[in-house]
Design an enzyme around this catalytic site. Structure first.
Site, PDB file in Angstrom:
ATOM      1  N   THR A 125       0.813  -1.218   0.000  1.00  9.63           N
ATOM      2  CA  THR A 125       0.000   0.000   0.000  1.00  9.63           C
ATOM      3  C   THR A 125       0.844   1.264   0.000  1.00  9.63           C
ATOM      4  OG1 THR A 125      -1.747  -1.162   1.196  1.00  9.63           O
ATOM      5  CG2 THR A 125      -1.825   1.243   1.215  1.00  9.63           C
ATOM      6  N   LYS A 150      -3.629   4.484  -2.376  1.00  9.78           N
ATOM      7  CA  LYS A 150      -4.698   5.162  -1.660  1.00  9.78           C
ATOM      8  C   LYS A 150      -4.775   6.607  -2.155  1.00  9.78           C
ATOM      9  CE  LYS A 150      -5.967   1.986   1.437  1.00  9.78           C
ATOM     10  NZ  LYS A 150      -7.366   1.500   1.587  1.00  9.78           N
ATOM     11  N   GLU A 201     -11.040   0.405  -6.748  1.00 15.56           N
ATOM     12  CA  GLU A 201     -11.737  -0.170  -5.603  1.00 15.56           C
ATOM     13  C   GLU A 201     -12.653   0.847  -4.929  1.00 15.56           C
ATOM     14  OE1 GLU A 201     -10.678  -2.499  -1.411  1.00 15.56           O
ATOM     15  OE2 GLU A 201      -9.079  -1.936  -2.799  1.00 15.56           O
ATOM     16  N   ASP A 224     -15.985  -2.937  -2.105  1.00 17.71           N
ATOM     17  CA  ASP A 224     -15.410  -3.216  -0.780  1.00 17.71           C
ATOM     18  C   ASP A 224     -16.473  -2.915   0.281  1.00 17.71           C
ATOM     19  OD1 ASP A 224     -13.982  -3.560   1.538  1.00 17.71           O
ATOM     20  OD2 ASP A 224     -12.465  -2.061   1.115  1.00 17.71           O
ATOM     21  N   LYS A 246     -13.414  -9.647   2.956  1.00 18.28           N
ATOM     22  CA  LYS A 246     -12.588  -9.502   4.157  1.00 18.28           C
ATOM     23  C   LYS A 246     -13.229 -10.283   5.293  1.00 18.28           C
ATOM     24  CE  LYS A 246     -10.935  -4.811   3.042  1.00 18.28           C
ATOM     25  NZ  LYS A 246     -11.009  -3.377   3.435  1.00 18.28           N
ATOM     26  N   CYS A 274      -7.769  -6.902   3.826  1.00 16.32           N
ATOM     27  CA  CYS A 274      -7.603  -6.949   5.278  1.00 16.32           C
ATOM     28  C   CYS A 274      -7.663  -5.538   5.835  1.00 16.32           C
ATOM     29  CB  CYS A 274      -6.264  -7.596   5.655  1.00 16.32           C
ATOM     30  SG  CYS A 274      -4.803  -6.601   5.227  1.00 16.32           S
ATOM     31  N   ASP A 296      -4.634  -8.356  -1.102  1.00 14.59           N
ATOM     32  CA  ASP A 296      -4.184  -7.146  -0.394  1.00 14.59           C
ATOM     33  C   ASP A 296      -4.097  -7.476   1.089  1.00 14.59           C
ATOM     34  OD1 ASP A 296      -3.623  -4.576   0.449  1.00 14.59           O
ATOM     35  OD2 ASP A 296      -5.718  -3.931   0.367  1.00 14.59           O
ATOM     36  N   ASP A 298      -1.236  -6.814   3.254  1.00 13.85           N
ATOM     37  CA  ASP A 298       0.020  -6.270   3.778  1.00 13.85           C
ATOM     38  C   ASP A 298      -0.141  -5.605   5.140  1.00 13.85           C
ATOM     39  OD1 ASP A 298      -1.372  -3.996   2.963  1.00 13.85           O
ATOM     40  OD2 ASP A 298       0.393  -2.993   2.134  1.00 13.85           O
TER      41      ASP A 298
END
Length: 329
Positions: A125, A150, A201, A224, A246, A274, A296, A298
């Site tokens: 990220t 982001k 996303e 999401d 998630k 996550c 994703d 991390d």
């Protein structure tokens, strides 16, 4: 044999501020659950998320409400009816998976009929900052398979292009965290193509995405915040091309596997995501990652100190935790 349930709040300071359109995080606040049956202990972790009306206190209280049920031997399936989807159920569900694996002498991968876990490429990220700082972060990531960028609504074009210029090789996921509106989504399509973005996303708020049913995006759009449980999938499938599953949203690995399988049946692409968390949250999610198009996971890489024996990362690939960490003999 009766079980013993314990839950606690654990805090993991971050190694750098984690900035998204919704705010800045300086530590990961998680709920840790242990369920003991004799000498055998299963562990689970969850991240209560204010976006969904959760807090550490509310998650701990929800777990306490089902203590008697769990200690009397409730199954994972029973929990699906005893608690709503969310962090509390996730922590309990994952602890029960771990406990069952240890009691049975089988790995979770074996329990769900999949091959043993292997290293998997994960998004790294790039948090919101100035375009120059984001370019520096992207360049420092090196030659990795996937970056997640982001962005907010202030100057996303500059942020995206700065990252792409500094990192010409990796696939890119762009994540505005619901901060855009319809006009901006439509205006930025050309930029997404120019930057060779692989996935956009959740660009708009979950309650303001009905218009996506008639929209033909230049790059796939991933749900999401709009997707939590099975009941969300039918509407989501008309608006999005990919779904981000998630464990904290679905309420555990048990429910998340059902969501992932149904998403595939509906022809949707699959992403495993996550919250910022320790490796105890990531270990169960790796079983979803093994069946996903985008990963994703991390979260632990942002921690100053992770739980001992957790995941490791090299070259943009996550390596599973040490044997015995979670869900393995």
């Amino acid at each position: 044999m009766l079980r013993t349930l314990r839950q606690q709040h654990d805090r993991f300071p971050l190694n750098a501020p984690f900035r998204i359109a919704r705010g800045v995080k300086m530590a990961a606040d998680v709920v840790t659950v242990t369920i003991a049956e004799g000498e055998v202990i299963g562990r689970g972790e969850a991240v209560p998320y204010p976006r969904y009306g959760e807090s550490v206190a509310s998650a701990l209280a929800a777990i306490e409400e089902v203590r008697a049920l769990v200690e009397q031997g409730a199954s994972r399936e029973a929990l699906l009816h005893a608690l709503p989807a969310g962090a509390a159920r996730n922590a309990l569900d994952c602890a029960l998976w771990d406990l069952e694996a240890r009691l049975s002498g089988r790995d979770v991968a074996e329990m769900i009929g999949r091959s043993p876990l292997m290293p998997v490429a994960t998004a790294l990220t790039i948090a919101i900052d100035t375009p120059a700082a984001m370019a520096d972060a992207a360049g420092a990531a090196g030659d990795v398979p996937l970056l997640k960028v982001k962005v907010d609504a202030l100057d996303p074009r500059a942020q995206i292009l700065a990252v792409r210029t500094a990192a010409p090789g990796p696939a890119l996921i762009v994540d505005p965290n619901e901060s855009w509106n319809r006009d901006l989504v439509e205006e930025i399509q050309e930029t997404l193509v120019e930057a060779r973005v692989a996935l956009l996303e959740q660009p708009v708020p979950a309650g303001d995405d009905a218009w996506l049913e008639g929209f033909a995006p230049a790059v796939p759009i991933c749900a999401d915040e709009s997707i939590h449980v099975l009941e969300d999938l039918r509407a989501v499938a008309r608006r999005y091309q990919v779904v981000n599953v998630k464990l904290d949203k679905a309420g555990g690995l048990t429910a998340a596997l059902d969501v992932a399988r149904e998403a595939r049946a509906l022809g949707l692409g699959l992403m495993t995501g996550c919250m910022v968390s320790s490796s105890l949250s990531i270990a169960p999610a790796l079983h979803l990652a093994a069946m996903s198009d985008f990963v994703d996971l991390d979260g632990p890489l942002w921690l100053q100190t992770d739980r001992p024996g957790g995941i490791s990362e090299a070259g943009g690939f996550i390596h599973p935790p040490a044997a015995g960490f979670w869900g393995t003999r």
